[in-house]
Design an enzyme around this catalytic site. Structure first.
Site, PDB file in Angstrom:
ATOM      1  N   GLN A   1       0.834  -1.212   0.000  1.00 23.87           N
ATOM      2  CA  GLN A   1       0.000   0.000   0.000  1.00 23.87           C
ATOM      3  C   GLN A   1       0.868   1.262   0.000  1.00 23.87           C
ATOM      4  O   GLN A   1       0.519   2.268  -0.642  1.00 23.87           O
ATOM      5  CB  GLN A   1      -0.996  -0.004   1.179  1.00 23.87           C
ATOM      6  CG  GLN A   1      -0.401  -0.074   2.574  1.00 23.87           C
ATOM      7  CD  GLN A   1      -0.126  -1.515   3.033  1.00 23.87           C
ATOM      8  OE1 GLN A   1      -0.016  -2.441   2.232  1.00 23.87           O
ATOM      9  NE2 GLN A   1       0.012  -1.695   4.352  1.00 23.87           N
TER      10      GLN A   1
ATOM     11  N   GLN B   1      27.660 -11.499   8.920  1.00 20.85           N
ATOM     12  CA  GLN B   1      26.713 -11.649   7.809  1.00 20.85           C
ATOM     13  C   GLN B   1      25.553 -12.545   8.217  1.00 20.85           C
ATOM     14  O   GLN B   1      24.386 -12.244   7.954  1.00 20.85           O
ATOM     15  CB  GLN B   1      27.448 -12.261   6.608  1.00 20.85           C
ATOM     16  CG  GLN B   1      26.685 -12.213   5.325  1.00 20.85           C
ATOM     17  CD  GLN B   1      26.317 -10.780   4.959  1.00 20.85           C
ATOM     18  OE1 GLN B   1      25.145 -10.472   4.845  1.00 20.85           O
ATOM     19  NE2 GLN B   1      27.291  -9.906   4.810  1.00 20.85           N
TER      20      GLN B   1
ATOM     21  N   HIS C   1      22.302 -11.440  10.206  1.00 22.25           N
ATOM     22  CA  HIS C   1      21.260 -10.604   9.593  1.00 22.25           C
ATOM     23  C   HIS C   1      19.932 -11.330   9.517  1.00 22.25           C
ATOM     24  O   HIS C   1      18.875 -10.763   9.773  1.00 22.25           O
ATOM     25  CB  HIS C   1      21.656 -10.222   8.156  1.00 22.25           C
ATOM     26  CG  HIS C   1      22.364  -8.919   8.071  1.00 22.25           C
ATOM     27  ND1 HIS C   1      21.756  -7.738   8.368  1.00 22.25           N
ATOM     28  CD2 HIS C   1      23.632  -8.597   7.717  1.00 22.25           C
ATOM     29  CE1 HIS C   1      22.620  -6.741   8.202  1.00 22.25           C
ATOM     30  NE2 HIS C   1      23.764  -7.241   7.813  1.00 22.25           N
TER      31      HIS C   1
ATOM     32  N   GLU D   1      27.782 -10.053  -3.237  1.00 21.88           N
ATOM     33  CA  GLU D   1      27.417  -8.698  -2.808  1.00 21.88           C
ATOM     34  C   GLU D   1      28.607  -8.049  -2.102  1.00 21.88           C
ATOM     35  O   GLU D   1      29.009  -6.941  -2.427  1.00 21.88           O
ATOM     36  CB  GLU D   1      26.208  -8.780  -1.875  1.00 21.88           C
ATOM     37  CG  GLU D   1      25.708  -7.437  -1.379  1.00 21.88           C
ATOM     38  CD  GLU D   1      24.669  -7.591  -0.270  1.00 21.88           C
ATOM     39  OE1 GLU D   1      24.507  -8.708   0.266  1.00 21.88           O
ATOM     40  OE2 GLU D   1      24.038  -6.572   0.092  1.00 21.88           O
ATOM     41  N   HIS D   2      29.155  -8.748  -1.112  1.00 24.81           N
ATOM     42  CA  HIS D   2      30.328  -8.280  -0.373  1.00 24.81           C
ATOM     43  C   HIS D   2      31.466  -9.273  -0.584  1.00 24.81           C
ATOM     44  O   HIS D   2      31.254 -10.478  -0.435  1.00 24.81           O
ATOM     45  CB  HIS D   2      30.051  -8.216   1.130  1.00 24.81           C
ATOM     46  CG  HIS D   2      28.861  -7.392   1.503  1.00 24.81           C
ATOM     47  ND1 HIS D   2      27.619  -7.948   1.747  1.00 24.81           N
ATOM     48  CD2 HIS D   2      28.717  -6.054   1.694  1.00 24.81           C
ATOM     49  CE1 HIS D   2      26.763  -6.990   2.072  1.00 24.81           C
ATOM     50  NE2 HIS D   2      27.392  -5.823   2.042  1.00 24.81           N
TER      51      HIS D   2
ATOM     52  N   ASP E   1      29.452  -1.230   6.248  1.00 22.82           N
ATOM     53  CA  ASP E   1      28.012  -1.192   6.525  1.00 22.82           C
ATOM     54  C   ASP E   1      27.604   0.135   7.158  1.00 22.82           C
ATOM     55  O   ASP E   1      26.471   0.582   7.008  1.00 22.82           O
ATOM     56  CB  ASP E   1      27.614  -2.316   7.486  1.00 22.82           C
ATOM     57  CG  ASP E   1      27.678  -3.690   6.832  1.00 22.82           C
ATOM     58  OD1 ASP E   1      27.673  -3.767   5.593  1.00 22.82           O
ATOM     59  OD2 ASP E   1      27.745  -4.692   7.583  1.00 22.82           O
TER      60      ASP E   1
ATOM     61  N   HIS F   1      10.665  10.361 -42.143  1.00 16.48           N
ATOM     62  CA  HIS F   1      11.941  10.682 -41.502  1.00 16.48           C
ATOM     63  C   HIS F   1      12.860  11.379 -42.501  1.00 16.48           C
ATOM     64  O   HIS F   1      13.474  12.405 -42.196  1.00 16.48           O
ATOM     65  CB  HIS F   1      12.617   9.400 -40.992  1.00 16.48           C
ATOM     66  CG  HIS F   1      12.087   8.888 -39.687  1.00 16.48           C
ATOM     67  ND1 HIS F   1      10.783   8.512 -39.510  1.00 16.48           N
ATOM     68  CD2 HIS F   1      12.702   8.682 -38.496  1.00 16.48           C
ATOM     69  CE1 HIS F   1      10.614   8.099 -38.260  1.00 16.48           C
ATOM     70  NE2 HIS F   1      11.766   8.195 -37.623  1.00 16.48           N
TER      71      HIS F   1
END
Lengths: 429, 429
Positions: free
Chosen positions: B191, B259, B262, B327-328, B361, B420
């Site tokens: 929403q 890591q 998380h 990612e890392h 981070d 054109h």
């Protein structure tokens, strides 16, 4: 008849909102079909791609004939008129020269705390380029997509192009050869997008897919996004011409029709502060339509989606331009540079009366793949950066780590991530 | 137990492919629900947003209380410990300094044919920032998303953050204040994404939406893509540590656990050429788990998705790193710079033993919003360019047009686009 808006009218804001929100594409219910095709290609690979090509393109292929071979490309090039090949090469060289300037810089610096950081750009390893079949199969688009990829340093540029009933466009193959495309497959639709994204026995997967396509291709790109990168979802093309009384109405009419001839869903808009000019442009459009081979398409586009906006003051109307966020913006006024400098949202700006959009479509140098459907509010035309990615770099010395440790561990603690904090403090003792 | 792979094993390539293709997120059937929510918000605006907030967040709102007011933010800031606010400001300043270097250059040049061309960058006018509620509500992520937007020059940064049962995170509000967020609404889920994309009576629409979220938020972003721009679809976080015998096993274990804490879907991978180090790291992981507040989450992540890759030669294994596209990436080897320079696909590289990912981070400066799930093959971490767009510029003099006209008209003719061609030739006479 094109719609007419006048900013002195009480209904203007409502009519302008309607113009902004008008949908120009049939929203087909294609998503379920596309999901099934993608799942099937993931499951059955080449066999599924071959089945769909038989069904949709009436073309019988085998794993051996999926790929267009070098001798076929040789033959296509030989079949092209030399002056067309020369024009393609002019275009390629100018597109390359423009895009070479877009190559980004790496960075590496040390700050006062002794922390070294920066970033490094690198090319995407493999990119798929979708080229539509049939009437929308444009050699110029092959150049516009493939040249920036090669400038970026992409190792493997893989083109897919459907060839319904086996009909190929020799100039498309010639453009691919000129631009350095590495592999070409005669497949299209959602099945080609799936093959590029997931790979088959015959087609190694790519990391990103670019290029325009129909509703099925667009839906497939949206679905494989994440597995691979995609460029924008392209909608019908559009032009906005801003003109004052100094502009030539015949030139404007020619430009509006150049946009309109693309597609019945294309959109041509004139914004002017000169009612007499607007009337002359309308007359010129009707006159020029008489001798246009694609008059039927252009007339329908102009009647259904064409628009003339009368405004009392061009500079004051710039917020309207930014709300429209046109893909192409032509400025034909007494001081076009000044107006151009005031525009925030536009894919490309063509400045002054001697810069018709068609020059940019082919040989100007800038890319002709541009954000449609108001997406210039948040996105850019295709460029070298679309074929590269940036890796950030960070390097701390023991002293630099010690300097940053207190703030890092406090934030880790505040976020309840004690292992984050420990990974810093464990190095301090 | 984490999985173990050894590149001297015959099954290595198969096992490595399994590692690459392993899904770490439950794919919920959320798309239909999300489509309905978006349609309802488009239809009913504020009333729909308020209804869903009551239903999903157990929070009763009115159009007047959707927005978090300045005095509430004042109170939140006053409630934060001063040393946390100071740490946030340290982070903000360092993130700003790094990202200021990313501001792109405009270009304008003239070529031999007398054609002038270039481009101009401009900021997106309004951007929405999604901040998750509950345990994943991180003030550091507010900085990482909002600071680059403000560096880019975005006029209106609009944050949405659900506050289940009315519970807010004061440090998240403080981070928003520090970063210059312009509006905050206490809403979340599909929403909130719909409200940002289409606008309601109380919330003006934005042009792009960034920030992480759950499966509903991700599905909603995918659906509104096109209406607005979006950043990447974020998956669970991951780290790859490359280490040789010179590395400290306790430090590596701490980083793997940072890591893993998380999320049970997070992934920690060690790649090493030293079997003895691998064994020591495993022991250290078990030992450190004993004293970790989030041990349950971290242990499950490590057991389900942890991996140890034994390779015979680190440099020779770089193609494996590029296929993983982490990612890392942390590099703890005798010559980490050399190895770092050889990597092509990674979101961020942390170079050397004194650069734990946790520094990046929070306070390193580079962005911590990075491409997950192998998308570093084709995309970059969040940066200033994600909040800007480029308008291409082209300007021909009469002579320049004359020089380009033959190639342009030939290509127009070859593509069957006579209007054109006419838009060029009509200007030559």
């Amino acid at each position: 008849m094109p719609i007419r808006l006048d900013d002195s009218s009480a209904a203007f804001e409502r009519d302008f909102r309607d113009l902004l929100s008008a949908k120009r594409e049939v929203s087909e219910e294609v998503d379920r079909v596309v999901a099934d095709i993608i799942a099937d290609v993931r499951e059955r690979g080449d066999a599924a791609v071959i089945d769909y090509t038989q069904r949709f393109d009436a073309l019988a292929l085998t794993p051996q004939t999926l790929r267009v071979q070098a001798d076929e490309i040789d033959a296509a090039v030989a079949a092209c008129p030399p002056e067309q090949l020369a024009a393609l090469e002019t275009a390629r060289a100018r597109i390359e020269a423009y895009h070479l300037r877009q190559k980004p810089q790496d960075a590496w610096f040390m700050d006062a705390a002794g922390v070294e950081s920066g970033w490094r750009w690198s090319a995407i390893e493999a990119v798929g380029l979708y080229v539509p079949g049939g009437t929308a199969s444009y050699p110029s688009s092959v150049l516009m997509n493939a040249v920036p990829a090669k400038v970026a340093g992409v190792d493997r540029v893989v083109m897919v192009a459907p060839t319904p009933r086996g009909e190929t466009n020799p100039l498309v193959l010639a453009a691919a050869r000129l631009a350095g495309v590495d592999e070409i497959y005669r497949i299209g639709g959602a099945q080609a997008v799936a093959a590029l994204a997931y790979g088959t026995a015959s087609i190694a997967p790519v990391a990103k897919i670019v290029g325009p396509g129909n509703a099925y291709v667009a839906a497939a790109k949206r679905r494989v996004f994440g597995q691979v990168g995609i460029d924008m979802i392209a909608g019908p093309s559009e032009v906005l011409v801003i003109a004052d009384g100094t502009a030539n109405p015949d030139w404007i009419a020619a430009d509006l029709l150049a946009q309109a001839e693309h597609d019945v869903s294309a959109q041509s808009i004139l914004m002017t502060n000169d009612a007499a000019l607007a009337a002359e442009v309308e007359k010129a459009v009707q006159a020029q339509l008489q001798t246009l081979p694609r008059a039927e398409i252009a007339a329908k586009s102009w009647a259904d989606y064409g628009a003339i906006l009368l405004v009392s003051d061009l500079e004051a109307a710039i917020p309207l331009v930014d709300r429209l966020a046109p893909e192409h913006l032509e400025i034909m006024t007494a001081d076009p540079d000044r107006l151009a400098s005031m525009i925030r949202n536009a894919g490309a700006i063509f400045i002054g009366g001697h810069t018709p959009e068609a020059i940019g479509d082919y040989v100007g140098g800038p890319n002709h793949v541009l954000p449609t459907a108001r997406s210039a509010r948040f996105s850019s035309g295709l460029g070298v950066l679309d074929f590269m990615k940036r890796t950030s770099l960070l390097k701390c010395s023991p002293d630099a780590l010690r300097a940053l440790a207190p703030a890092a561990t406090r934030l880790a603690q505040a976020e309840g991530l004690q292992a984050h904090g420990r990974s810093v403090t464990i190095r301090l003792n």
